[in-house]
Design an enzyme around this catalytic site. Structure first.
Site, PDB file in Angstrom:
ATOM      1  N   HIS A   1     -10.032   1.327   2.334  1.00 17.93           N
ATOM      2  CA  HIS A   1      -9.510   2.600   2.853  1.00 17.93           C
ATOM      3  C   HIS A   1     -10.645   3.513   3.321  1.00 17.93           C
ATOM      4  CE1 HIS A   1      -5.187   2.696   2.451  1.00 17.93           C
ATOM      5  NE2 HIS A   1      -5.216   2.291   1.194  1.00 17.93           N
TER       6      HIS A   1
ATOM      7  N   CYS B   1       0.861  -1.184   0.000  1.00 18.84           N
ATOM      8  CA  CYS B   1       0.000   0.000   0.000  1.00 18.84           C
ATOM      9  C   CYS B   1       0.900   1.238   0.000  1.00 18.84           C
ATOM     10  CB  CYS B   1      -0.884  -0.018   1.245  1.00 18.84           C
ATOM     11  SG  CYS B   1      -1.921   1.436   1.424  1.00 18.84           S
TER      12      CYS B   1
ATOM     13  N   HIS C   1      -9.324  -2.951  -2.293  1.00 19.07           N
ATOM     14  CA  HIS C   1      -8.327  -2.287  -1.442  1.00 19.07           C
ATOM     15  C   HIS C   1      -8.751  -0.843  -1.151  1.00 19.07           C
ATOM     16  CE1 HIS C   1      -4.012  -1.618  -0.180  1.00 19.07           C
ATOM     17  NE2 HIS C   1      -4.341  -0.371  -0.471  1.00 19.07           N
ATOM     18  N   GLU C   2      -9.226  -0.129  -2.189  1.00 16.21           N
ATOM     19  CA  GLU C   2      -9.578   1.287  -1.991  1.00 16.21           C
ATOM     20  C   GLU C   2     -10.850   1.450  -1.168  1.00 16.21           C
ATOM     21  OE1 GLU C   2      -7.204   3.200  -2.550  1.00 16.21           O
ATOM     22  OE2 GLU C   2      -6.125   1.688  -3.716  1.00 16.21           O
TER      23      GLU C   2
END
Lengths: 181, 167
Positions: free
Chosen positions: B145, B99, B141-142
């Site tokens: 976040h 990341c 993944h985003e």
């Protein structure tokens, strides 16, 4: 100057409270636990810790460990941590793979596989083996490897297939997919 | 230009799970999207979430065409999305992720090879994108976040699931 590092090896019969006792003794001696690994091998407690010790406090650590040995019935061994010599340091670079092996247990499996890998300058970065008891004990090994870019992968797989036949074990090799996001 | 600093762990902004839904009519949205696009262009990564650049709102950018591996570049091209959610997933698999906000480590996580991502795409309205492979991974993944989750949260063992990058 930074505080010196030591490697602490602890082993003994497993029971609740060993980690608590060891870590409390180290904390009271002013030490800091950095990287550590604890596992059970065949029911026995095994722990390795890298600790930093305040300059001049090595004796209080050793005194604490003598106490642990006496009160907890553990074997404790302390060595200086082998700090990397920057001039000699070898960076582990390449592609990560996982290797798994299984077959009937017999002496020489780990040596045969790791010698073949070493001849290709492949670095073993994690390894665990386990004997599954039974009428025919079975051997299971898992490894993580860093394979240099220069190693041709089809050739490596071919050599592992050949070795697999020689040692009568099934071997599989899988690239570990890595992504930075 | 809106190239912003990419925040690094343990910056608390990265752990917030209360990032705000965006009103698509809000005029400040354009600045967030521009910052995401400019910062991604200036970075080595293929995706960013608004919290990584200090905007505590639910917006992401994904552009797998930036990846150095040609086989990972297939998908929807550059996608800016507001208020994205993952609505469907299938075919879980292990992958080692890095990341931009945790630059020194990689970690083993479980992701899905297929994912449907639904959200507001400026210029196109509400879209549901069927993503596969690397693009599906990037969206998962985003979206993590936006919920304050990092790959570190999935590590069950520091020794077996977290890895320091080669220096």
């Amino acid at each position: 100057m930074t505080n010196p590092r030591y490697v602490l090896n602890v082993l003994g019969q497993d029971r609740p409270g060993i980690v608590a006792a060891v870590s409390r003794a180290m904390t009271d001696a002013g030490c800091n636990i950095e990287d550590s690994s604890m596992t059970m091998l065949r029911g026995a407690f095994m722990m390795i810790m890298i600790i930093t010790v305040p300059m001049g406090s090595e004796n209080s650590l050793r005194t604490a460990m003598v106490g642990i040995t006496a009160t907890q019935g553990l074997q404790v061994h302390i060595d200086p941590y082998p700090e990397a010599d920057e001039g000699l340091r070898r960076t582990v670079e390449g592609v990560s793979y996982s290797l798994t092996l299984h077959g009937a247990d017999h002496p020489g499996i780990v040596a045969a596989v790791t010698e073949m890998l070493a001849s290709d300058s492949i670095n073993v970065v994690d390894l665990s083996t386990h004997v599954v008891e039974g009428s025919t004990p079975m051997y299971i090994m898992t490894m993580e490897l860093v394979v240099p870019e220069s190693v041709e992968k089809a050739g490596l797989r071919g050599r592992l297939d050949k070795l697999s036949e020689e040692i009568h074990c099934a071997i599989s090799l899988t690239e570990i997919e890595t992504a930075t996001l | 230009m809106g190239v912003r600093e990419i925040l690094l762990y343990p910056d608390e902004t990265l752990s917030r799970n209360d990032n705000a839904e965006l009103d698509t009519a809000d005029p400040t949205v354009d600045q967030v999207l521009q910052d995401l696009a400019d910062t991604l262009d200036a970075s080595p990564g293929v995706a960013l979430a608004a919290p990584q650049i200090g905007h505590a709102v639910r917006a992401i950018i994904v552009d797998v065409t930036k990846d150095r591996k040609p086989e990972r570049r297939e998908g929807h091209g550059r996608v800016l999305m507001l208020n994205p959610i993952i609505t469907q997933t299938s075919d879980a698999y292990p992958v080692r992720e890095g990341c931009l906000s945790v630059p020194e480590y990689t970690g083993n996580v479980t992701r899905y090879r297929q994912a449907v991502v639904k959200g507001y795409v400026p210029g196109s309205g509400i879209r549901a994108l069927h993503c596969e492979g690397f693009e599906a991974l990037a969206f998962q993944h985003e979206v993590d976040h936006l919920n304050g989750a990092l790959f570190l949260d999935q590590a069950k063992s520091a020794r077996r699931n977290l890895f320091r990058r080669a220096q």
